[in-house]
Design a protein around this motif. Structure first.
Motif, short mmCIF file in Angstrom:
data_model
loop_
_atom_site.label_atom_id
_atom_site.label_comp_id
_atom_site.label_asym_id
_atom_site.label_seq_id
_atom_site.Cartn_x
_atom_site.Cartn_y
_atom_site.Cartn_z
N SER A 65 0.82 -1.21 0.00
CA SER A 65 0.00 0.00 0.00
C SER A 65 0.86 1.26 0.00
O SER A 65 2.05 1.22 0.33
N ASP B 7 -4.40 0.75 -1.73
CA ASP B 7 -4.04 -0.63 -1.44
C ASP B 7 -3.68 -1.30 -2.75
O ASP B 7 -4.54 -1.48 -3.62
N VAL C 93 0.73 11.64 3.34
CA VAL C 93 0.31 12.34 4.56
C VAL C 93 0.77 13.79 4.47
O VAL C 93 1.95 14.04 4.17
N SER D 134 -11.80 3.26 6.52
CA SER D 134 -11.27 4.58 6.17
C SER D 134 -10.88 5.36 7.42
O SER D 134 -9.83 6.02 7.45
N ALA E 79 -2.51 7.10 10.00
CA ALA E 79 -1.66 8.10 9.35
C ALA E 79 -1.29 9.20 10.34
O ALA E 79 -0.13 9.64 10.40
N TYR F 120 -4.11 10.75 0.71
CA TYR F 120 -4.24 9.75 -0.35
C TYR F 120 -3.85 8.39 0.21
O TYR F 120 -2.92 8.29 1.03
N GLN F 121 -4.55 7.36 -0.24
CA GLN F 121 -4.20 6.00 0.17
C GLN F 121 -4.60 5.03 -0.93
O GLN F 121 -5.68 5.14 -1.51
N TYR G 111 0.64 5.48 1.16
CA TYR G 111 -0.04 6.54 1.90
C TYR G 111 0.66 7.86 1.59
O TYR G 111 1.89 7.91 1.51
N LEU H 150 -4.25 12.33 6.35
CA LEU H 150 -4.12 11.41 5.22
C LEU H 150 -4.81 12.01 4.01
O LEU H 150 -6.02 12.25 4.02
N LYS I 48 -7.60 4.09 8.81
CA LYS I 48 -6.46 4.55 8.00
C LYS I 48 -6.11 6.00 8.34
O LYS I 48 -4.94 6.37 8.44
#
Length: 219
Positions: A5, A20, A9, A105, A112, A17-18, A7, A15, A108
Motif C-alpha cells: 500500500s 491498497d 500524509v 477509512s 496516518a 491519499y491512500q 499513503y 491522510l 487509516k
C-alpha cells in the motif's frame, strides 16, 4: 515480492491519499447449510467470528464476502445486513468468505495521524540536530518506508521485506505527485488527492517497481 500500500500524509498529519496495491490475506471460503455452525458477532461495525474454528476459518476473522459479493462492514455491497441475511434459512445454502478484517477509512486516517506523531518523536529523540525522522520500520512480514519532502509531505510505502528499489519508488511517487497533483489547477494543497492521472501513473509505477525493483533514467 509485492508492494502492499501507499499513503500520502500532509504536513499536519492528515491522510490525503491512500492506495491498497496488494493485500496478502489468508482467506477461507466455504459453503454452509442452515443453521450456521459458527457464532458471528458485530464488533467495531464488522461481522466477526466469535466462536467456532474450521477449515482455515479462525476466531477474529471477518466476513469478507457472501455468495461472491463483497461485504463492507456489516452490510453487503447491495445493502443487505449480514447478520439478518445469514439468520434467514431461505438464504441457504450460502457461500461465505472469511479473512482478516480490512482497515476502515477511519482507521487509516487514525494510523496516518499516529505515524505523523511517531515521525516527529523520532526526530526529537535524535542525539544530533537535523534528523531526517523515521525512514524505515521493519517487521517480519513487511517494511514501512517513508520519504518526507522539504515541504513536509510524507510518502509512505508498505512493502514485502524482500522488495528492492523502494527508495527509487518513493522519489518516483514524489515526481508523480508533482506532475499530476501539484500541477492540476483544480487541486488545493494539503487537501485529499482526487486525480485520475495521478491514480493511473501511480499504479503503473507500482507495477514497474514490483517487476523490476528499480527505475532507470528517464523512467
Amino acid at each position: 515480492m509485492a508492494i502492499f500500500s501507499v499513503y500520502v500524509v500532509n504536513k499536519a498529519g492528515g491522510l490525503i491519499y491512500q492506495l491498497d496495491s496488494y493485500a496478502p490475506r489468508a482467506e477461507a471460503e466455504k459453503t454452509f447449510s442452515y443453521p450456521l455452525d459458527l457464532l458471528l458477532k458485530l464488533h467495531d461495525e464488522r461481522v466477526l467470528v466469535a466462536f467456532g474454528q474450521r477449515d482455515g476459518i479462525r476466531v477474529g476473522h471477518a466476513v469478507l464476502a457472501i455468495n461472491g459479493m463483497d461485504v463492507n462492514g456489516k452490510y453487503t455491497a447491495d445493502g443487505k445486513e449480514v447478520l439478518e441475511y445469514l439468520g434467514n434459512p431461505a438464504n441457504y445454502p450460502v457461500s461465505i468468505r472469511f479473512g482478516r478484517p480490512r482497515l476502515t477509512s477511519n482507521e487509516k486516517l487514525m494510523l496516518a495521524s499516529m505515524f505523523h506523531s511517531l515521525f516527529a518523536i523520532g526526530s526529537q529523540l535524535s542525539p544530533e540536530q537535523g534528523s531526517s525522522g523515521i525512514e524505515m520500520l521493519e517487521t517480519d512480514t513487511f517494511k514501512l518506508h517513508c520519504y518526507q519532502t522539504l515541504t513536509g509531505i510524507k510518502f509512505v510505502v508498505l512493502a514485502d521485506p524482500r522488495q528492492a528499489g523502494i527508495d527509487s519508488l518513493l522519489r518516483k511517487i514524489y515526481e508523480i505527485y508533482s506532475d499530476f497533483a501539484l500541477k492540476n489547477p483544480f487541486y488545493s494543497l494539503e487537501m485529499p488527492i482526487r486525480c485520475e492521472l495521478f491514480d493511473q501513473n501511480l499504479k503503473l509505477a507500482l507495477e514497474v517497481a514490483e517487476k523490476a525493483g528499480t527505475f532507470g533514467p528517464g523512467s
